[in-house]
Design an enzyme around this catalytic site. Structure first.
Site, PDB file in Angstrom:
ATOM      1  N   LEU A  40       0.622  -1.185  -0.183  1.00 26.84           N
ATOM      2  CA  LEU A  40       0.049  -0.016   0.145  1.00 26.84           C
ATOM      3  C   LEU A  40       0.853   1.269  -0.137  1.00 26.84           C
ATOM      4  CD1 LEU A  40      -2.818   1.124   0.078  1.00 26.84           C
ATOM      5  CD2 LEU A  40      -2.715   1.102   2.561  1.00 26.84           C
TER       6      LEU A  40
ATOM      7  N   PRO B 206       6.255   6.207  -1.836  1.00 29.24           N
ATOM      8  CA  PRO B 206       7.043   7.321  -1.511  1.00 29.24           C
ATOM      9  C   PRO B 206       6.214   8.686  -1.319  1.00 29.24           C
ATOM     10  CG  PRO B 206       7.977   6.199  -3.538  1.00 29.24           C
ATOM     11  CD  PRO B 206       6.646   5.650  -3.167  1.00 29.24           C
TER      12      PRO B 206
ATOM     13  N   GLY C 212       1.781   7.878   2.324  1.00 29.45           N
ATOM     14  CA  GLY C 212       1.978   7.091   3.868  1.00 29.45           C
ATOM     15  C   GLY C 212       0.671   7.066   4.479  1.00 29.45           C
TER      16      GLY C 212
ATOM     17  N   ILE D  77      15.602   1.828  34.217  1.00 24.74           N
ATOM     18  CA  ILE D  77      15.949   0.795  35.593  1.00 24.74           C
ATOM     19  C   ILE D  77      17.374   0.318  35.495  1.00 24.74           C
ATOM     20  CG2 ILE D  77      15.261  -1.278  36.543  1.00 24.74           C
ATOM     21  CD1 ILE D  77      12.248  -0.356  35.809  1.00 24.74           C
TER      22      ILE D  77
ATOM     23  N   GLU E 112       0.910  -0.304  10.285  1.00 24.60           N
ATOM     24  CA  GLU E 112      -0.626  -0.419  10.259  1.00 24.60           C
ATOM     25  C   GLU E 112      -1.342   0.910  10.588  1.00 24.60           C
ATOM     26  OE1 GLU E 112      -0.212  -2.712   9.050  1.00 24.60           O
ATOM     27  OE2 GLU E 112      -0.197  -4.660   9.960  1.00 24.60           O
TER      28      GLU E 112
ATOM     29  N   SER F 189       0.021   6.644  15.337  1.00 25.06           N
ATOM     30  CA  SER F 189      -0.733   6.914  16.285  1.00 25.06           C
ATOM     31  C   SER F 189      -1.676   8.050  15.984  1.00 25.06           C
ATOM     32  CB  SER F 189       0.269   7.349  17.546  1.00 25.06           C
ATOM     33  OG  SER F 189       0.774   5.853  17.967  1.00 25.06           O
TER      34      SER F 189
END
Length: 384
Positions: free
Chosen positions: A125, A128, A131, A340, A366, A369
């Site tokens: 899909l 360039p 997106g 940590i 996929e 956000s």
């Protein structure tokens, strides 16, 4: 309300966990450093039936469900997120689109080898110049006698560079007789089709064990029957496949997050500072507690979305919510795990450095956000 997995799902979880621990985890670091695609591991995943978990037995699957597949993906990603992506793209995206929109002949020819794990698939899909704005794609397809002729390029394509990849599902602009303007259709493009060319391999900052390549189509000819589904709804078909993929990326994100917590907890227990284990410091316990809570929430989100899909119920909101929350949880979990570990966490000798580098990509694949927030906003706008 029953939160227990079924006996079959528990069996898949245990099988996947043992396989990930015994086979994948010991090699994950070396595969990432060397760009080793782990063909023997993929073959063993196929032997265990992982590729075909959610597909009917008639098409080479095991007749399982999407909860089962995503539980499997979580466990694989817990050992190596890059290796889980081979399975995620093949089953959750390519296999899902074939089983939902393919003809009987297409499913027999193309889905069965994928569900059995003899072959893997790729999804074309991104381009360039397109997106997140997928409708801006420029690849074209025109009908020439008994063949479709495709021209264009795709980028950032997962799996297509693997020797055992048989096909790529390509979205392309077409002109449909009787309709004005262009529409977007989906095509099954075999890797051995005339005019198909594999472009450059992308050098990524992480996930080197995942094959990511450019695809070039120059007068690429595929049979007329390789048109997938409704010629006027190729874009909608791709989006439906991506919706399923988002649930699976959420599962992958949970697996990576759980690996971060596992490593951080083990390190905090054995590392001493100021005469006591790091775990005894409240600041460290708070970090670990927040990680554990976020991971549990993310896991419940992807399981609910998977269950809704298995029930044939709407799950657009749940898929986007799971993908958004789980992928952002993964990045934060990786950051906290590294913190940590202190300076050791920045060293390549410790897995958390690899987790940290790889976590960001989960917020991009996929659907970013930002795109997920747009989709969730649209869903909210429709609520009474």
């Amino acid at each position: 309300m029953d939160f227990d997995l079924s006996d079959e799902q528990k069996m898949i979880q245990e099988m996947s966990r043992n396989f990930a621990r015994e086979v994948i985890a010991p090699r994950a670091e070396d595969m990432d450093r060397q760009g080793d695609y782990g063909y023997d591991i993929i073959a063993k995943m196929a032997e265990l039936g992982m590729m075909g978990i959610p597909f009917p037995e008639a098409y080479g699957g095991s007749g399982g469900d999407w909860v089962g597949l995503n539980v499997c993906l979580e466990e694989i990603a817990r050992a190596d997120a890059a290796m889980s992506i081979v399975l995620e793209v093949t089953a959750s995206v390519v296999g899902q689109e074939l089983v939902t929109f393919g003809s009987e002949e297409q499913k027999t020819q193309w889905l069965i080898p994928i569900a059995k794990g003899n072959k893997v698939g790729a999804f074309g899909l991104t381009e360039p110049d397109s997106g997140s704005d997928a409708r801006a794609l420029r690849t074209t397809a025109r009908l020439d006698g008994d063949n479709w002729v495709l021209n264009g390029s795709k980028q950032f394509i997962t799996n297509v560079g693997l020797d055992n990849c048989s096909l790529i599902l390509v979205a392309a602009r077409t002109e449909i007789p009787g309709q004005s303007g262009h529409t977007i259709s989906a095509f099954i493009v075999p890797k051995d089709a005339p005019g198909f060319r594999l472009g450059r391999r992308y050098e990524k900052m992480a996930w080197s064990a995942s094959a990511t390549h450019e695809v070039i189509l120059e007068d690429c000819r595929v049979p007329k029957d390789n048109l997938l589904g409704d010629p006027a709804r190729g874009f909608a078909q791709h989006l439906a496949a991506l919706e399923t993929g988002r649930i699976s990326i959420a599962a992958v994100s949970v697996g990576l997050s759980q690996a971060c917590l596992d490593e951080a907890l083990a390190y905090a227990r054995q590392r001493e500072q100021f005469g006591q284990p790091l775990f005894d410091f409240q600041a460290i316990q708070f970090k670990l507690a927040d990680m554990a809570v976020a991971i549990e929430l993310a896991r419940n989100l992807y399981l609910k979305a998977s269950w809704l899909k298995d029930q044939g119920r709407p799950h657009t909101f749940e898929a986007s919510a799971a993908k958004l929350f789980a992928s952002e949880t993964a990045e934060k979990a990786a950051s906290e795990a590294l913190q940590i570990h202190g300076g050791y966490g920045y060293m390549a000798d410790y897995p958390v450095s690899r987790y940290y580098k790889g976590s960001k990509l989960l917020q991009i694949v996929e659907g970013t956000s930002e795109v997920q927030r747009i989709l969730i906003g649209r869903h909210l706008a429709k609520r009474p």
